[in-house]
Write an enzyme that holds these catalytic residues in place. Structure first.
Site, PDB file in Angstrom:
ATOM      1  N   GLU B  50       0.822  -1.220   0.000  1.00  0.00           N
ATOM      2  CA  GLU B  50       0.000   0.000   0.000  1.00  0.00           C
ATOM      3  C   GLU B  50       0.854   1.268   0.000  1.00  0.00           C
ATOM      4  OE1 GLU B  50      -0.595  -2.625   1.908  1.00  0.00           O
ATOM      5  OE2 GLU B  50      -2.725  -3.172   1.738  1.00  0.00           O
ATOM      6  N   PHE B 112     -12.376  -7.272  13.485  1.00  0.00           N
ATOM      7  CA  PHE B 112     -11.225  -7.706  12.697  1.00  0.00           C
ATOM      8  C   PHE B 112     -10.839  -6.628  11.683  1.00  0.00           C
ATOM      9  CE2 PHE B 112      -9.583 -10.008   8.898  1.00  0.00           C
ATOM     10  CZ  PHE B 112      -8.353 -10.364   9.456  1.00  0.00           C
ATOM     11  N   GLN B 113      -9.587  -6.281  11.643  1.00  0.00           N
ATOM     12  CA  GLN B 113      -9.048  -5.252  10.747  1.00  0.00           C
ATOM     13  C   GLN B 113      -9.692  -3.888  10.929  1.00  0.00           C
ATOM     14  OE1 GLN B 113      -8.789  -6.964   6.736  1.00  0.00           O
ATOM     15  NE2 GLN B 113      -6.751  -7.714   7.275  1.00  0.00           N
ATOM     16  N   LYS B 162     -17.977  -1.010   5.123  1.00  0.00           N
ATOM     17  CA  LYS B 162     -18.394  -2.000   4.135  1.00  0.00           C
ATOM     18  C   LYS B 162     -19.902  -1.970   3.872  1.00  0.00           C
ATOM     19  CE  LYS B 162     -17.356  -6.690   2.715  1.00  0.00           C
ATOM     20  NZ  LYS B 162     -16.625  -7.927   3.024  1.00  0.00           N
ATOM     21  N   MET B 474      23.928   9.890   4.166  1.00  0.00           N
ATOM     22  CA  MET B 474      23.669  11.183   4.790  1.00  0.00           C
ATOM     23  C   MET B 474      23.863  11.096   6.301  1.00  0.00           C
ATOM     24  SD  MET B 474      23.100  14.262   4.305  1.00  0.00           S
ATOM     25  CE  MET B 474      22.245  14.846   2.849  1.00  0.00           C
TER      26      MET B 474
END
Ligand SMILES: Cc1ncc(C[n+]2csc(CCOP(=O)(O)OP(=O)(O)O)c2C)c(N)n1
Ligand SMILES: [Mg+2]
Lengths: 157, 565
Positions: B50, B112-113, B162, B474
């Site tokens: 993602e 969940f999630q 959803k 760096m």
């Protein structure tokens, strides 16, 4: 430095969190906060009292303006300020002093609001610093008080 | 006819003329993906992570000026997107991120999630929405696109439970959007503009300080014209590289920590700094109490919160840089005498001769700056350049010959390692006609390396030039300079992949380069390969980025090149 602002916001999901986040993310303490819908509109008015560096505060105000649901941020040195406080006394401690307490409360736009067999509740409405004075006087004289302050509300003159 | 929430998402994206969505499916967003499957109006690019999807949407947006769109599922999908969103936010990139969420009735149950997605993205988005009713969905999408691209642009996040994607309602896409609480100021105040023009005309040592806002507002042609006609010296921030051409005689280079000496001295000595959509970032100003002590500030910015944030501003102008300059130009050009600034430019040219932006080339080992210059010579002039974060990023900003705005895609505000490659892929998707090159480091490239497969699958040939110093360079440089060379956890020499095998295993092509000739050959081959390419260049391990303003020092205290005068 003590600062009070009013923030006019759209009544929508999460708007309070957005405003409060602005202060939290910059390490700025909110001393008090009141929110209520503005009648006959889709807006709410939040009044925020805070303490801290004026420069950071200026930045917070600009950032508040940037929040999409913020309609207006009102800053003024000429607010009428009011706060409400309620004090609960155990009845046994004050039953002989009710007249005194009531008389003092009246000096602060208040009165005894409730008495039952356990306690006495007094409510007052005044400027925050006057409320401080009233509470100091009560705390000096009585023990076991329970105090609730509403936080300040303001309106421009 | 009634549509489901999922169908409304698709129809709304079509109404917004979205060409491509970068995303990754999952449980909570499945209904929307089912509708993506059924349509052929826009393309979906399935990434490998993602974060890659969001950086691709970002690179697409930066390169094209359009709104980038990313789509992810709830919970881990959204949290993986966070770095990408924050990167876009700090660089004001227009983007809409759509995430799935658990059903409304499950929100707050630790389902969940489930994560509090709008809570997570609140401080890193311009605005965000949790859609609680399908009836609001079309309007919210319209508003999200409007917010993302108007005013000071930024990412907007829409979280869709959803059950909202299943619920049905009549689809009506609003034509226009009017928000009572959001009205960006585009036109500058006439009086403020007039005052600023007078100040510019009175100034003896003015400097245009060009920032990312000049790119976003599309003001570059105007700025080029004004600079040419007034001959007022100009400097650019990292985000503004390319607004002026690299060979413009009035451009004194980049300002800031790794800017040119002349550019920083221009800021230091100026009596008037005219900020065009820049924000006086701490990487630009150095020690703030010592910054531009003798200068008044003209600050043009569309975001009022930027004005006076860092430095007191005598001439504030809230507005779009392009529109303000359009109003300014006739007044400014009216009986201006460009020779007025001859002496001032002469001083700056002296600074430039005294400490030019340079490096000591070598025949034993390849210098990273040489690679960048060489690539600049060999690539088409309109190639798009992205970078990761580190020394290679600063060298690219210093040494690449930029010729137009939106040419350089770099994570300036957040400094996100792992940005460059996916951003390059997104840019390539948006600008198929262009050669796209990502200058990266051996540290950065390993973050989001998985996207080689995305480049392979969607035929997005992007050239990654790895300036490989076997260090987190760096950080190593700071350790050398400020920590007595204690190289804590920055040596990567024992943990290098075989970049050729790595590339080939995912459909790309790789080259190991140790000499200048090898580089030229590899670069040509990479250009012709039409594959994701890695050119792994072994560069001087201990090269430092110079000049440098040490952290929290005044600009004039720049460290310049070691073996010089
Ligand atoms: C995600 C992330 N983690 C850590 C850092 C801190 N950081 C800045 S530059 C750098 C080193 C980058 O190394 P490399 O990609 O090899 O580039 P080089 O400096 O060697 O050119 C690190 C670790 C960062 N900017 N981003
Ligand atoms: Mg490195």
């Amino acid at each position: 430095m003590r600062k009070i602002i009013s923030v006019i916001v759209e009544n929508e999901h999460g708007v309070l969190a957005r405003v409060v986040n602005m202060f939290a993310a910059r390490g700025y303490n909110i001393t008090s906060l009141t929110v209520a819908p503005i009648p006959n509109s889709e807006f709410s008015r939040m009044t925020i009292m805070s303490e801290g560096d004026p420069k950071i505060f200026e930045q917070i105000v600009k950032q508040l303006y940037k929040l999409i649901p913020v309609y207006k941020v009102i800053e003024s040195d000429d607010f009428i300020e009011k706060e409400m406080a309620m004090v609960k006394f155990p009845l046994k401690d004050v039953k002989d002093n009710l007249a005194d307490i009531d008389a003092l409360a009246r000096c602060y736009n208040g009165k005894i609001s409730n008495v039952n067999d356990k306690s006495v509740v007094v409510s007052v409405v005044d400027r925050p610093n006057r409320i401080d004075n009233f509470l100091k006087a009560m705390q000096a004289k009585y023990k076991n008080l329970e105090i609730v302050r509403s936080g300040v509300s303001v309106i421009e003159r | 006819m009634k549509l489901t929430g999922a169908q409304i998402v698709i129809e709304s994206l079509i109404k917004e003329n979205v060409e491509v969505v970068f995303g990754y499916p999952g449980g909570a967003i499945m209904n929307v993906y089912d509708e993506i499957y059924k349509q052929d109006k826009f393309k979906h690019i399935l990434t490998k992570h993602e974060q890659g999807a969001v950086h691709m949407a970002d690179g697409y947006a930066r390169a094209t000026g359009r709104v980038g769109v990313a789509m992810v599922t709830s919970g881990p999908g959204l949290t993986n997107a966070v770095t990408g969103i924050a990167t876009a936010y700090t660089d004001s990139v227009p983007m809409v991120v759509i995430s799935g969420q658990v059903p409304t009735f499950a929100i707050g149950t630790d389902a969940f999630q489930e994560v509090d997605a709008v809570g997570v993205t609140r401080p890193i988005t311009k605005h965000n929405f949790l859609v609680k009713d399908v009836k609001d969905l079309a309007y919210i999408i319209k508003e999200a696109f409007y917010l993302a691209k108007s005013g000071r642009p930024g990412p907007v996040h829409i979280d869709i439970p959803k059950d909202v994607t299943v619920a049905k309602t009549k689809f009506e896409y609003p034509e226009k959007i009017e928000l009572k609480t959001y009205k960006p100021t585009y036109k500058g105040n006439k009086r403020a503009i007039k005052r600023a023009v007078e100040a510019i005309k009175k100034a003896k040592r003015p400097v245009f300080y060009i920032g990312g806002g000049s790119v976003i507002s599309g003001a570059y042609e105007l700025i080029r014209e004004i600079v040419k006609l007034t001959k007022i010296p100009a400097v650019e921030t990292l985000m503004a590289r390319g607004v002026l051409r690299y060979d413009c005689p009035y451009l004194f280079g980049m300002v800031g920590m790794h800017g040119s000496y002349a550019a920083n001295m221009a800021m230091n000595d100026a009596d008037l700094i005219i900020s065009l959509g820049a924000r006086f970032d701490d990487r630009v100003t150095g020690k703030i109490d010592e910054f531009a002590k003798n200068a008044d500030i003209v600050h043009i910015d569309i975001d009022p919160s930027q004005i006076g944030k860092v430095i007191p501003t005598k001439y504030p102008i809230v507005g779009d840089v392009k529109m303000v300059l359009e109003d300014m130009m006739p007044m400014l050009l009216e009986d201006i005498d460009p020779s007025r600034y001859d002496e001032w430019r002469e001083i700056l040219n002296r600074y430039k001769e005294l400490y030019p932006l340079t490096y000591k080339d070598s025949n034993e080992v390849i210098k990273p700056q040489w690679v960048i210059e060489k690539a600049g010579e060999m690539a088409p002039e309109d190639a798009i350049i992205s970078t990761d974060v580190g020394q290679h990023q600063m060298w690219t900003a210093q040494f690449y010959p930029f010729t137009y705005p939106r040419q350089l895609l770099t994570s300036g505000g957040l400094g996100t390692m792992g940005f460059g490659f996916p951003a390059a892929l997104g840019a390539k998707e948006g600008r198929k006609d262009r050669v796209v090159i990502n200058f990266t480091g051996d540290g950065s490239i390993m973050m989001n390396i998985q996207e080689v497969l995305t480049g392979y699958k969607y035929k997005l040939p992007v050239i990654n030039i790895i300036l490989n110093n076997n260090y987190l360079g760096m950080v190593r440089q700071w350790q050398t300079m400020f920590y007595e060379d204690r190289l804590s956890e920055t040596d990567l020499s024992d943990v290098q992949p075989d970049f050729i095998k790595l590339a080939e295993s995912m459909g790309g092509v790789g080259f190991n380069v140790k000499t200048k000739d090898e580089f030229e050959d590899a670069f040509k081959e990479a250009l012709n390969s039409n594959k994701v390419a890695f050119i792994n260049v072994a560069v001087d391990r201990r090269e430092d980025v110079l000049p440098m303003v040490p952290p929290n020092s005044p600009l004039k205290n720049m460290l310049v090149f070691k073996d010089e005068k």
